[in-house]
Design an enzyme around this catalytic site. Sequence first.
Site, PDB file in Angstrom:
ATOM      1  N   ARG A  95       0.822  -1.220   0.000  1.00 21.11           N
ATOM      2  CA  ARG A  95       0.000   0.000   0.000  1.00 21.11           C
ATOM      3  C   ARG A  95       0.852   1.264   0.000  1.00 21.11           C
ATOM      4  O   ARG A  95       0.395   2.322  -0.403  1.00 21.11           O
ATOM      5  CB  ARG A  95      -0.947   0.002   1.226  1.00 21.11           C
ATOM      6  CG  ARG A  95      -2.146  -0.894   1.023  1.00 21.11           C
ATOM      7  CD  ARG A  95      -2.944  -1.058   2.296  1.00 21.11           C
ATOM      8  NE  ARG A  95      -2.206  -1.844   3.287  1.00 21.11           N
ATOM      9  CZ  ARG A  95      -2.687  -2.179   4.481  1.00 21.11           C
ATOM     10  NH1 ARG A  95      -3.894  -1.792   4.827  1.00 21.11           N
ATOM     11  NH2 ARG A  95      -1.976  -2.900   5.315  1.00 21.11           N
ATOM     12  N   ASP A 168     -14.071   1.491  -2.196  1.00 19.30           N
ATOM     13  CA  ASP A 168     -13.417   2.697  -2.710  1.00 19.30           C
ATOM     14  C   ASP A 168     -13.111   2.479  -4.192  1.00 19.30           C
ATOM     15  O   ASP A 168     -13.228   1.360  -4.708  1.00 19.30           O
ATOM     16  CB  ASP A 168     -12.150   3.070  -1.920  1.00 19.30           C
ATOM     17  CG  ASP A 168     -11.119   1.950  -1.878  1.00 19.30           C
ATOM     18  OD1 ASP A 168     -11.051   1.166  -2.851  1.00 19.30           O
ATOM     19  OD2 ASP A 168     -10.381   1.858  -0.890  1.00 19.30           O
ATOM     20  N   LYS A 191     -14.148   6.777  -0.865  1.00 15.96           N
ATOM     21  CA  LYS A 191     -13.510   6.760   0.454  1.00 15.96           C
ATOM     22  C   LYS A 191     -12.327   7.720   0.477  1.00 15.96           C
ATOM     23  O   LYS A 191     -11.594   7.827  -0.493  1.00 15.96           O
ATOM     24  CB  LYS A 191     -13.002   5.336   0.749  1.00 15.96           C
ATOM     25  CG  LYS A 191     -12.254   5.215   2.064  1.00 15.96           C
ATOM     26  CD  LYS A 191     -11.795   3.790   2.326  1.00 15.96           C
ATOM     27  CE  LYS A 191     -10.395   3.531   1.820  1.00 15.96           C
ATOM     28  NZ  LYS A 191      -9.873   2.205   2.148  1.00 15.96           N
ATOM     29  N   GLY A 225     -12.400  -1.110   9.215  1.00 20.25           N
ATOM     30  CA  GLY A 225     -13.090   0.177   9.136  1.00 20.25           C
ATOM     31  C   GLY A 225     -13.721   0.440   7.770  1.00 20.25           C
ATOM     32  O   GLY A 225     -14.864   0.898   7.679  1.00 20.25           O
ATOM     33  N   THR A 226     -12.987   0.120   6.707  1.00 20.57           N
ATOM     34  CA  THR A 226     -13.472   0.401   5.353  1.00 20.57           C
ATOM     35  C   THR A 226     -14.720  -0.423   5.044  1.00 20.57           C
ATOM     36  O   THR A 226     -15.748   0.115   4.609  1.00 20.57           O
ATOM     37  CB  THR A 226     -12.345   0.067   4.326  1.00 20.57           C
ATOM     38  OG1 THR A 226     -11.211   0.867   4.648  1.00 20.57           O
ATOM     39  CG2 THR A 226     -12.774   0.329   2.903  1.00 20.57           C
TER      40      THR A 226
HETATM   41  C1  R5P Z   1      -6.735   0.308   0.975  1.00 22.52           C
HETATM   42  O1  R5P Z   1      -7.144   1.137   0.148  1.00 22.52           O
HETATM   43  C2  R5P Z   1      -7.091  -1.130   0.903  1.00 22.52           C
HETATM   44  O2  R5P Z   1      -7.565  -1.472  -0.355  1.00 22.52           O
HETATM   45  C3  R5P Z   1      -8.135  -1.506   1.954  1.00 22.52           C
HETATM   46  O3  R5P Z   1      -9.348  -0.839   1.666  1.00 22.52           O
HETATM   47  C4  R5P Z   1      -7.680  -1.125   3.328  1.00 22.52           C
HETATM   48  O4  R5P Z   1      -6.402  -1.647   3.583  1.00 22.52           O
HETATM   49  C5  R5P Z   1      -8.628  -1.652   4.376  1.00 22.52           C
HETATM   50  O5  R5P Z   1      -8.187  -1.224   5.629  1.00 22.52           O
HETATM   51  P1  R5P Z   1      -9.130  -1.221   6.873  1.00 22.52           P
HETATM   52  O6  R5P Z   1      -9.739  -2.574   6.999  1.00 22.52           O
HETATM   53  O7  R5P Z   1      -8.219  -0.897   8.029  1.00 22.52           O
HETATM   54  O8  R5P Z   1     -10.160  -0.151   6.686  1.00 22.52           O
END
Ligand code: R5P
Length: 295
Positions: A95, A168, A191, A225-226
Amino acid sequence: MIVIPGPASRELGEKVAKLTNSRIVNVNLQTFPDGESKIKLDGVVEDEDEEVVIIQSTEPPQDTHFMQLFLMVDAARDLGARNTVTVVPYLAYARQDKRFLPGEAVSIETVIKLLEASGTNRFLTVNTHEESILKKFTVPAENLSAISLLAEHFKNKGLKGALSLAPDKGALRLAQEADKVLNGGSGWLKKERDLYTGEISVEAKRFDIEGKDVVVFDDIISTGGTIAAASKIMKKQGARRVYAAGVHPLLIGEAQNKIMKSGAEGIIGTDCVSSPVSVVSVAPLIAEALSKRGV
Ligand code: R5P
């Protein structure tokens, strides 16, 4: 082919070896009191023709798993392997693929340099965060996708016709791929992440999902969270059932609770990482890619 299942991916490695009729060379891992890993390959890897495939996910603890991987690849080369394939089902640090803020390290570029320096001749990963980073490799590198395997799982559970949702825009290609199996249409939410605090906000874009099922697809589920934010929005808009699908279910801390509290019916992931929800195996995907020699 010779398969070396690394300490982080023993079960997956064994499945891949079985599917490819390969000989397994086990890894004897010892951890010193100070945390250092000692790697010993329990078998012969010296062979002019055979590919030696090292399989090791870099799920948490990422740095330890990377170090074990470098030791395995370098040891295999040093012990006479001429043709190594490094399979990293979950590629950590992917990432951080650019300098978001001045002065930051571009972590994935450093990881790629280290992988190549350790002696990798070919590289395979699964649904890495940003596929274009693979262009940084000078050896052949391929990104496999487990999305249709996840979507098939939902189809077999009666979710055909569900909306495939990306939490997202970056995940839209995943939702579109899933839609080829689920056929309920695809979409994405907007997002934003605060680059300093890491906090996310998801815009409640409207969808026509009253009484319809929704599967939210993402590459990584970290803190949850996402996916939880997306699931809440879908439930609020009248979705009948919402499911979470993540290729890499890291499920850090309270992630599972957070997602279930958001109204989701369940979470499904792959065995790219080991977790309680890793029910879909990527072994057939990896085995098929390995059978096509030299991408
Ligand atoms: C980031 O854009 C990745 O695609 C995932 O959406 C992100 O790593 C998810 O992280 P979390 O579960 O902490 O929201």
